[in-house]
Design a protein around this motif. Structure first.
Motif, PDB file in Angstrom:
ATOM      1  N   GLY A 120       0.793  -1.227   0.000  1.00 19.82           N
ATOM      2  CA  GLY A 120       0.000   0.000   0.000  1.00 19.82           C
ATOM      3  C   GLY A 120       0.822   1.273   0.000  1.00 19.82           C
ATOM      4  O   GLY A 120       0.344   2.332   0.406  1.00 19.82           O
ATOM      5  N   VAL A 121       2.082   1.176  -0.439  1.00 17.49           N
ATOM      6  CA  VAL A 121       2.971   2.334  -0.524  1.00 17.49           C
ATOM      7  C   VAL A 121       3.495   2.435  -1.949  1.00 17.49           C
ATOM      8  O   VAL A 121       3.398   1.488  -2.730  1.00 17.49           O
ATOM      9  CB  VAL A 121       4.154   2.231   0.466  1.00 17.49           C
ATOM     10  CG1 VAL A 121       3.651   2.203   1.909  1.00 17.49           C
ATOM     11  CG2 VAL A 121       5.019   1.013   0.173  1.00 17.49           C
ATOM     12  N   ALA A 122       4.069   3.571  -2.274  1.00 10.53           N
ATOM     13  CA  ALA A 122       4.648   3.753  -3.606  1.00 10.53           C
ATOM     14  C   ALA A 122       5.944   2.963  -3.726  1.00 10.53           C
ATOM     15  O   ALA A 122       6.735   2.887  -2.785  1.00 10.53           O
ATOM     16  CB  ALA A 122       4.912   5.231  -3.859  1.00 10.53           C
ATOM     17  N   LEU A 123       6.136   2.375  -4.902  1.00  9.33           N
ATOM     18  CA  LEU A 123       7.427   1.772  -5.218  1.00  9.33           C
ATOM     19  C   LEU A 123       8.439   2.884  -5.467  1.00  9.33           C
ATOM     20  O   LEU A 123       8.072   4.048  -5.621  1.00  9.33           O
ATOM     21  CB  LEU A 123       7.300   0.893  -6.469  1.00  9.33           C
ATOM     22  CG  LEU A 123       6.386  -0.328  -6.330  1.00  9.33           C
ATOM     23  CD1 LEU A 123       6.116  -0.951  -7.700  1.00  9.33           C
ATOM     24  CD2 LEU A 123       7.005  -1.357  -5.391  1.00  9.33           C
ATOM     25  N   ARG A 124       9.704   2.536  -5.534  1.00 12.00           N
ATOM     26  CA  ARG A 124      10.754   3.517  -5.843  1.00 12.00           C
ATOM     27  C   ARG A 124      10.757   3.758  -7.346  1.00 12.00           C
ATOM     28  O   ARG A 124      11.473   3.108  -8.083  1.00 12.00           O
ATOM     29  CB  ARG A 124      12.113   3.008  -5.392  1.00 12.00           C
ATOM     30  CG  ARG A 124      12.241   2.917  -3.924  1.00 12.00           C
ATOM     31  CD  ARG A 124      13.647   2.524  -3.492  1.00 12.00           C
ATOM     32  NE  ARG A 124      13.581   2.134  -2.097  1.00 12.00           N
ATOM     33  CZ  ARG A 124      13.433   2.956  -1.083  1.00 12.00           C
ATOM     34  NH1 ARG A 124      13.338   4.253  -1.311  1.00 12.00           N
ATOM     35  NH2 ARG A 124      13.362   2.515   0.150  1.00 12.00           N
ATOM     36  N   ALA A 125       9.945   4.675  -7.790  1.00 13.95           N
ATOM     37  CA  ALA A 125       9.792   4.942  -9.213  1.00 13.95           C
ATOM     38  C   ALA A 125      10.298   6.337  -9.541  1.00 13.95           C
ATOM     39  O   ALA A 125      10.210   7.252  -8.715  1.00 13.95           O
ATOM     40  CB  ALA A 125       8.324   4.812  -9.620  1.00 13.95           C
ATOM     41  N   THR A 126      10.816   6.478 -10.749  1.00 12.31           N
ATOM     42  CA  THR A 126      11.319   7.763 -11.234  1.00 12.31           C
ATOM     43  C   THR A 126      10.791   8.001 -12.635  1.00 12.31           C
ATOM     44  O   THR A 126      10.837   7.103 -13.480  1.00 12.31           O
ATOM     45  CB  THR A 126      12.864   7.762 -11.278  1.00 12.31           C
ATOM     46  OG1 THR A 126      13.384   7.334 -10.018  1.00 12.31           O
ATOM     47  CG2 THR A 126      13.398   9.152 -11.611  1.00 12.31           C
ATOM     48  N   PHE A 127      10.295   9.210 -12.867  1.00  8.27           N
ATOM     49  CA  PHE A 127       9.798   9.609 -14.176  1.00  8.27           C
ATOM     50  C   PHE A 127      10.463  10.924 -14.569  1.00  8.27           C
ATOM     51  O   PHE A 127      10.549  11.840 -13.746  1.00  8.27           O
ATOM     52  CB  PHE A 127       8.281   9.819 -14.146  1.00  8.27           C
ATOM     53  CG  PHE A 127       7.508   8.577 -13.809  1.00  8.27           C
ATOM     54  CD1 PHE A 127       7.063   7.731 -14.818  1.00  8.27           C
ATOM     55  CD2 PHE A 127       7.234   8.252 -12.489  1.00  8.27           C
ATOM     56  CE1 PHE A 127       6.350   6.577 -14.512  1.00  8.27           C
ATOM     57  CE2 PHE A 127       6.522   7.096 -12.168  1.00  8.27           C
ATOM     58  CZ  PHE A 127       6.085   6.258 -13.186  1.00  8.27           C
ATOM     59  N   ILE A 128      10.913  11.002 -15.817  1.00  8.26           N
ATOM     60  CA  ILE A 128      11.367  12.274 -16.370  1.00  8.26           C
ATOM     61  C   ILE A 128      10.312  12.679 -17.386  1.00  8.26           C
ATOM     62  O   ILE A 128       9.968  11.907 -18.289  1.00  8.26           O
ATOM     63  CB  ILE A 128      12.753  12.168 -17.032  1.00  8.26           C
ATOM     64  CG1 ILE A 128      13.812  11.762 -15.994  1.00  8.26           C
ATOM     65  CG2 ILE A 128      13.121  13.514 -17.678  1.00  8.26           C
ATOM     66  CD1 ILE A 128      15.209  11.558 -16.578  1.00  8.26           C
ATOM     67  N   VAL A 129       9.785  13.887 -17.212  1.00  8.83           N
ATOM     68  CA  VAL A 129       8.662  14.385 -18.002  1.00  8.83           C
ATOM     69  C   VAL A 129       9.113  15.624 -18.765  1.00  8.83           C
ATOM     70  O   VAL A 129       9.703  16.535 -18.174  1.00  8.83           O
ATOM     71  CB  VAL A 129       7.472  14.721 -17.075  1.00  8.83           C
ATOM     72  CG1 VAL A 129       6.279  15.203 -17.875  1.00  8.83           C
ATOM     73  CG2 VAL A 129       7.111  13.521 -16.200  1.00  8.83           C
ATOM     74  N   ASP A 130       8.831  15.648 -20.060  1.00  2.73           N
ATOM     75  CA  ASP A 130       9.250  16.800 -20.866  1.00  2.73           C
ATOM     76  C   ASP A 130       8.330  18.005 -20.613  1.00  2.73           C
ATOM     77  O   ASP A 130       7.307  17.881 -19.929  1.00  2.73           O
ATOM     78  CB  ASP A 130       9.353  16.424 -22.355  1.00  2.73           C
ATOM     79  CG  ASP A 130       8.017  16.221 -23.058  1.00  2.73           C
ATOM     80  OD1 ASP A 130       6.959  16.632 -22.551  1.00  2.73           O
ATOM     81  OD2 ASP A 130       8.043  15.636 -24.166  1.00  2.73           O
ATOM     82  N   PRO A 131       8.683  19.177 -21.127  1.00  2.09           N
ATOM     83  CA  PRO A 131       7.877  20.381 -20.865  1.00  2.09           C
ATOM     84  C   PRO A 131       6.435  20.308 -21.357  1.00  2.09           C
ATOM     85  O   PRO A 131       5.597  21.100 -20.922  1.00  2.09           O
ATOM     86  CB  PRO A 131       8.651  21.483 -21.598  1.00  2.09           C
ATOM     87  CG  PRO A 131      10.065  21.002 -21.609  1.00  2.09           C
ATOM     88  CD  PRO A 131       9.962  19.511 -21.796  1.00  2.09           C
ATOM     89  N   GLU A 132       6.117  19.370 -22.233  1.00  2.00           N
ATOM     90  CA  GLU A 132       4.742  19.209 -22.720  1.00  2.00           C
ATOM     91  C   GLU A 132       3.945  18.202 -21.884  1.00  2.00           C
ATOM     92  O   GLU A 132       2.798  17.895 -22.216  1.00  2.00           O
ATOM     93  CB  GLU A 132       4.749  18.774 -24.198  1.00  2.00           C
ATOM     94  CG  GLU A 132       5.140  19.882 -25.166  1.00  2.00           C
ATOM     95  CD  GLU A 132       6.638  20.157 -25.148  1.00  2.00           C
ATOM     96  OE1 GLU A 132       7.437  19.193 -25.149  1.00  2.00           O
ATOM     97  OE2 GLU A 132       7.024  21.335 -25.109  1.00  2.00           O
ATOM     98  N   GLY A 133       4.554  17.646 -20.830  1.00  2.00           N
ATOM     99  CA  GLY A 133       3.851  16.705 -19.961  1.00  2.00           C
ATOM    100  C   GLY A 133       3.907  15.255 -20.421  1.00  2.00           C
ATOM    101  O   GLY A 133       3.124  14.429 -19.953  1.00  2.00           O
ATOM    102  N   VAL A 134       4.834  14.938 -21.317  1.00  2.00           N
ATOM    103  CA  VAL A 134       4.985  13.576 -21.828  1.00  2.00           C
ATOM    104  C   VAL A 134       6.148  12.894 -21.113  1.00  2.00           C
ATOM    105  O   VAL A 134       7.244  13.470 -21.002  1.00  2.00           O
ATOM    106  CB  VAL A 134       5.212  13.581 -23.356  1.00  2.00           C
ATOM    107  CG1 VAL A 134       5.446  12.164 -23.882  1.00  2.00           C
ATOM    108  CG2 VAL A 134       4.033  14.232 -24.065  1.00  2.00           C
ATOM    109  N   ILE A 135       5.919  11.679 -20.639  1.00  2.98           N
ATOM    110  CA  ILE A 135       6.962  10.905 -19.957  1.00  2.98           C
ATOM    111  C   ILE A 135       7.999  10.476 -20.986  1.00  2.98           C
ATOM    112  O   ILE A 135       7.665   9.872 -22.008  1.00  2.98           O
ATOM    113  CB  ILE A 135       6.358   9.690 -19.237  1.00  2.98           C
ATOM    114  CG1 ILE A 135       5.408  10.156 -18.134  1.00  2.98           C
ATOM    115  CG2 ILE A 135       7.465   8.787 -18.672  1.00  2.98           C
ATOM    116  CD1 ILE A 135       4.566   9.051 -17.519  1.00  2.98           C
TER     117      ILE A 135
END
Length: 179
Positions: A120-135
């Motif tokens: 019930g907790v978040a996994l260790r995840a990382t996202f880099i998102v561009d200036p238009e909101g796209v992963i």
């Protein structure tokens, strides 16, 4: 889990941005810091052992991310009050230069697809998102394995070249040219 090419989902959460009580909290949405790259990283819980090492590492490199026109958002399922208490009690977190987002309803973790069903907790995840909101980058680790913040920065550098970057490429290295 959301992946490369997906748009980040809408979110609206309380965040801790300071240890000063009268300046501690603010709201953060997916539209905050519009036009900037975003590095959004999730950790399981505050007051744990691996998490502060990662959070402090992001804090130490925050200027490097900022130099690349990127903002950092750290997220866990703890409340903003727990985040504030942890920052006040942990020397390495006291003066973090980025917001700690409080995903108490677990909506953000669920929307990104990184909520551990068993714990019930978040996994260790990382996202880099561009200036238009796209992963443009997505990575997830098991709960007991910390991430490499230098690699996140290297990946951001590579993404920002909009070129073909070979294995182990670093900022300033030559890029590949298609024949």
């Amino acid at each position: 889990m959301l992946t490369v090419g997906d748009r980040i989902p809408p979110f609206d959460v309380q965040a801790v941005v300071s240890i000063e009580d009268d300046k501690a909290f603010t709201r953060i949405t997916e539209k905050s810091q519009a036009g900037k790259w975003k590095v959004i990283f999730f950790w399981p819980k505050d007051f744990t052992f691996v998490c502060p090492t990662e959070i402090a590492a992001f804090g130490k490199l925050a200027g490097e991310f900022s130099d690349r026109d990127a903002v950092i958002y750290g997220v866990s399922v703890d409340s903003e009050y727990v985040h504030l208490a942890w920052r006040k009690s942990h020397q390495d977190l006291e003066h973090l230069p980025f917001p700690m987002l409080a995903d108490v309803k677990r909506e953000m973790s669920q929307a990104f697809g990184v909520l551990d069903k068993k714990e019930g907790v978040a996994l260790r995840a990382t996202f880099i998102v561009d200036p238009e909101g796209v992963i443009r980058f997505a990575s997830v680790h098991d709960l007991n394995v910390g991430r490499n913040v230098d690699e996140v920065l290297r990946t951001l550098d590579a993404l920002q070249t909009d070129e073909l970057c070979p294995c182990n490429w670093k900022k300033g290295d030559p890029v590949l040219k298609a024949a």
